[in-house]
Design a protein around this motif. Structure first.
Motif, short mmCIF file in Angstrom:
data_model
loop_
_atom_site.label_atom_id
_atom_site.label_comp_id
_atom_site.label_asym_id
_atom_site.label_seq_id
_atom_site.Cartn_x
_atom_site.Cartn_y
_atom_site.Cartn_z
N UNK A 194 0.87 -1.17 0.00
CA UNK A 194 0.00 0.00 0.00
C UNK A 194 0.91 1.22 0.00
N UNK A 195 0.66 2.11 -0.95
CA UNK A 195 1.50 3.29 -1.07
C UNK A 195 0.67 4.46 -1.55
N UNK A 196 1.19 5.66 -1.32
CA UNK A 196 0.53 6.85 -1.84
C UNK A 196 0.58 6.83 -3.35
N UNK B 21 6.24 0.96 -10.42
CA UNK B 21 5.46 -0.13 -9.81
C UNK B 21 5.90 -1.49 -10.33
N UNK B 22 6.22 -1.57 -11.62
CA UNK B 22 6.70 -2.83 -12.18
C UNK B 22 8.03 -3.23 -11.55
N UNK B 23 8.91 -2.25 -11.34
CA UNK B 23 10.20 -2.54 -10.71
C UNK B 23 10.02 -2.97 -9.25
N UNK B 24 9.11 -2.32 -8.54
CA UNK B 24 8.81 -2.73 -7.16
C UNK B 24 8.37 -4.18 -7.15
N UNK C 5 -2.61 1.74 -4.71
CA UNK C 5 -2.26 3.16 -4.58
C UNK C 5 -3.43 3.89 -3.94
N UNK C 6 -3.11 4.63 -2.90
CA UNK C 6 -4.12 5.32 -2.11
C UNK C 6 -3.93 6.82 -2.28
N UNK C 7 -4.98 7.54 -2.63
CA UNK C 7 -4.85 9.00 -2.76
C UNK C 7 -4.43 9.64 -1.43
N UNK C 8 -3.63 10.68 -1.52
CA UNK C 8 -3.13 11.36 -0.32
C UNK C 8 -4.25 11.89 0.56
#
Length: 73
Positions: A7-9, A17-20, A45-48
């Protein structure tokens, strides 16, 4: 079948994201011996405006930082 949930901003590129996903998969496979094709990775992906720390959203924190930067200029 291992499942890794990130889970990330919001704001990373598709390439990031592909590299992660590749790096997490490779690391998990190396450490555990599980075949990479059996490792699942989901990136959410979570909005700020929907994520907070200390009761303040990251959107509000960014807004405050921007205002502080304007005042310091």
């Amino acid at each position: 079948m291992p499942f890794i949930n990130v889970k990330q901003l919001s704001g990373r590129t598709d390439e990031q994201n592909a590299e992660i996903s590749r790096e997490l998969t490779a690391t998990y496979a190396r450490v555990t011996g599980v075949k990479p094709e059996n490792i699942w990775v989901a990136i959410e992906e979570i909005p700020a405006k929907n994520w907070s720390a200390g009761g303040v959203t990251f959107a509000a924190k960014a807004e405050l930082a921007a205002k502080a930067g304007e005042q310091g200029a």
